[in-house]
Design a protein around this motif. Sequence first.
Motif, PDB file in Angstrom:
ATOM      1  N   VAL A   1       0.839  -1.209   0.000  1.00 25.33           N
ATOM      2  CA  VAL A   1       0.000   0.000   0.000  1.00 25.33           C
ATOM      3  C   VAL A   1       0.871   1.256   0.000  1.00 25.33           C
ATOM      4  CG1 VAL A   1      -1.642   1.338   1.386  1.00 25.33           C
ATOM      5  CG2 VAL A   1      -1.970  -1.118   1.090  1.00 25.33           C
ATOM      6  N   ILE A   2       1.946   1.241   0.791  1.00 25.37           N
ATOM      7  CA  ILE A   2       2.855   2.398   0.827  1.00 25.37           C
ATOM      8  C   ILE A   2       3.461   2.628  -0.538  1.00 25.37           C
ATOM      9  CG2 ILE A   2       5.043   3.245   1.762  1.00 25.37           C
ATOM     10  CD1 ILE A   2       4.342   1.807   4.379  1.00 25.37           C
ATOM     11  N   ARG A   3       3.896   1.554  -1.191  1.00 21.78           N
ATOM     12  CA  ARG A   3       4.510   1.685  -2.518  1.00 21.78           C
ATOM     13  C   ARG A   3       3.518   2.192  -3.546  1.00 21.78           C
ATOM     14  NH1 ARG A   3       8.115  -3.911  -2.731  1.00 21.78           N
ATOM     15  NH2 ARG A   3       9.858  -3.152  -1.461  1.00 21.78           N
ATOM     16  N   GLN A   4       2.252   1.753  -3.437  1.00 18.61           N
ATOM     17  CA  GLN A   4       1.240   2.191  -4.393  1.00 18.61           C
ATOM     18  C   GLN A   4       0.924   3.676  -4.263  1.00 18.61           C
ATOM     19  OE1 GLN A   4      -2.218  -0.301  -4.078  1.00 18.61           O
ATOM     20  NE2 GLN A   4      -1.156  -2.139  -4.787  1.00 18.61           N
ATOM     21  N   ASN A   5       1.236   4.242  -3.105  1.00 18.27           N
ATOM     22  CA  ASN A   5       0.963   5.665  -2.906  1.00 18.27           C
ATOM     23  C   ASN A   5       2.157   6.550  -3.235  1.00 18.27           C
ATOM     24  OD1 ASN A   5      -1.855   6.158  -1.557  1.00 18.27           O
ATOM     25  ND2 ASN A   5      -1.080   4.281  -0.650  1.00 18.27           N
ATOM     26  N   ILE A   6       3.254   5.937  -3.672  1.00 17.08           N
ATOM     27  CA  ILE A   6       4.421   6.705  -4.112  1.00 17.08           C
ATOM     28  C   ILE A   6       4.367   6.803  -5.631  1.00 17.08           C
ATOM     29  CG2 ILE A   6       6.932   6.751  -4.227  1.00 17.08           C
ATOM     30  CD1 ILE A   6       6.949   5.311  -1.535  1.00 17.08           C
ATOM     31  N   GLU A   7       4.442   8.012  -6.150  1.00 18.12           N
ATOM     32  CA  GLU A   7       4.216   8.241  -7.575  1.00 18.12           C
ATOM     33  C   GLU A   7       5.437   8.845  -8.256  1.00 18.12           C
ATOM     34  OE1 GLU A   7      -0.493   9.478  -7.277  1.00 18.12           O
ATOM     35  OE2 GLU A   7       1.051  10.943  -6.774  1.00 18.12           O
ATOM     36  N   VAL A   8       5.562   8.513  -9.524  1.00 18.73           N
ATOM     37  CA  VAL A   8       6.518   9.185 -10.407  1.00 18.73           C
ATOM     38  C   VAL A   8       5.732  10.272 -11.141  1.00 18.73           C
ATOM     39  CG1 VAL A   8       7.991   8.955 -12.431  1.00 18.73           C
ATOM     40  CG2 VAL A   8       7.988   7.165 -10.671  1.00 18.73           C
ATOM     41  N   ARG A   9       6.197  11.515 -11.039  1.00 13.94           N
ATOM     42  CA  ARG A   9       5.460  12.632 -11.646  1.00 13.94           C
ATOM     43  C   ARG A   9       6.104  13.025 -12.975  1.00 13.94           C
ATOM     44  NH1 ARG A   9       3.220  16.559  -6.791  1.00 13.94           N
ATOM     45  NH2 ARG A   9       2.497  14.856  -5.441  1.00 13.94           N
ATOM     46  N   VAL A  10       5.286  12.991 -14.014  1.00 10.76           N
ATOM     47  CA  VAL A  10       5.745  13.305 -15.373  1.00 10.76           C
ATOM     48  C   VAL A  10       5.188  14.676 -15.751  1.00 10.76           C
ATOM     49  CG1 VAL A  10       5.784  12.540 -17.769  1.00 10.76           C
ATOM     50  CG2 VAL A  10       5.695  10.838 -15.922  1.00 10.76           C
ATOM     51  N   PHE A  11       6.035  15.704 -15.732  1.00  8.42           N
ATOM     52  CA  PHE A  11       5.610  17.068 -16.064  1.00  8.42           C
ATOM     53  C   PHE A  11       5.700  17.281 -17.578  1.00  8.42           C
ATOM     54  CE2 PHE A  11       6.938  17.374 -11.629  1.00  8.42           C
ATOM     55  CZ  PHE A  11       5.848  18.019 -11.080  1.00  8.42           C
ATOM     56  N   LEU A  12       4.672  17.938 -18.126  1.00  6.98           N
ATOM     57  CA  LEU A  12       4.552  18.109 -19.570  1.00  6.98           C
ATOM     58  C   LEU A  12       4.969  19.506 -19.999  1.00  6.98           C
ATOM     59  CD1 LEU A  12       1.028  16.440 -19.952  1.00  6.98           C
ATOM     60  CD2 LEU A  12       3.271  15.334 -19.886  1.00  6.98           C
ATOM     61  N   ASP A  13       5.318  19.628 -21.284  1.00  9.35           N
ATOM     62  CA  ASP A  13       5.639  20.942 -21.846  1.00  9.35           C
ATOM     63  C   ASP A  13       4.410  21.850 -21.766  1.00  9.35           C
ATOM     64  OD1 ASP A  13       8.212  20.154 -22.465  1.00  9.35           O
ATOM     65  OD2 ASP A  13       7.696  19.548 -24.516  1.00  9.35           O
ATOM     66  N   LYS A  14       4.653  23.134 -21.514  1.00 14.13           N
ATOM     67  CA  LYS A  14       3.536  24.074 -21.363  1.00 14.13           C
ATOM     68  C   LYS A  14       2.762  24.274 -22.652  1.00 14.13           C
ATOM     69  CE  LYS A  14       4.948  26.797 -17.351  1.00 14.13           C
ATOM     70  NZ  LYS A  14       5.175  28.148 -16.821  1.00 14.13           N
ATOM     71  N   GLU A  15       3.445  24.214 -23.772  1.00 15.23           N
ATOM     72  CA  GLU A  15       2.774  24.462 -25.048  1.00 15.23           C
ATOM     73  C   GLU A  15       2.127  23.215 -25.627  1.00 15.23           C
ATOM     74  OE1 GLU A  15       7.179  23.717 -25.725  1.00 15.23           O
ATOM     75  OE2 GLU A  15       5.930  24.934 -24.394  1.00 15.23           O
ATOM     76  N   GLY A  16       2.106  22.110 -24.884  1.00 17.96           N
ATOM     77  CA  GLY A  16       1.555  20.861 -25.393  1.00 17.96           C
ATOM     78  C   GLY A  16       0.046  20.934 -25.580  1.00 17.96           C
TER      79      GLY A  16
END
Length: 292
Positions: free
Chosen positions: A42-57
């Motif tokens: 459960v702890i691992r499932q709540n840890i996320e990798v955040r993928v930030f996108l280009d602003k002009e996308g």
Amino acid sequence: MAKKKKIGSYPNAMIVMSLTAALFLIGFCGLLVIQSKKLVSVIRQNIEVRVFLDKEGTKSAQDSILNVIQGKPFVLSSTEVKPITFVSKEEAAKEFIEGTKEDFATFLGENPLRDSYRVKINDDYFEEAKLQQIKKELEQIGGVYEVVYQEDLADNINRNVTKIYTVLASFALVMLIIIVLLVNNTIKLAIYSQRFLIRSMQLVGATNGFIQKPYVIRGAIQGLVGGLLAALMLLGLQQLAVRNVEGLAMLQEYNKIILLVISVLSLGVLIGVTSTYQSLARYLRMALDDLY
């Protein structure tokens, strides 16, 4: 006048009680392992990798990135939680303001945050080296500005989990050895009270197999009864904890608990049969003078 003990009487209650206590302690260790493994998951499932996108996308570019991420093998495959969540820059700003109690838009004049995807990772990839590889792989996708996650957290969690499992496994092993020895001695004492009856059966021509059969069957029944009582105590304790400890219900894996109950029953029968057989073998080989 004190009641005399009948010749050949067998302390069934004492053996069953010893087996029940032994199997309950072993089963309790197994229950702790099941709960701790689910907690770590459960702890691992709540840890996320955040993928930030280009602003002009554009919206189509975001959908294209999503399709690429969904095809990756490291993305969590689960029906319980959503593996990929889109967070707009407006939602991210709202979260930031709620967390810090500071409205950066009042002095910046604009929202500097970016749209992002929050990706949950499979347990098999929850290592620092693999997370670094995931970061590099995601940053190579067109339209991705940056990928971040809580570095070193994976290694810290893995180290602590390894310590917990080592302690529980060591405790369970020590308890198993001690308990098997105690139960074995209890059954030996019970068989000791039968030594003259066993010798009488030998003197009238009974074979070793004929003598052993009822005792071994009795040992199996005692182990099964002890296992059933231990299993009922474990299930009662588990249900009591679920009802009184908030959030514990989400850690329950009933398929594994059923396997644990089956293991406790099987172990009870195994200990009962093995200990009885070994104790009988000793007295079947013993000389008459040694019985006194």
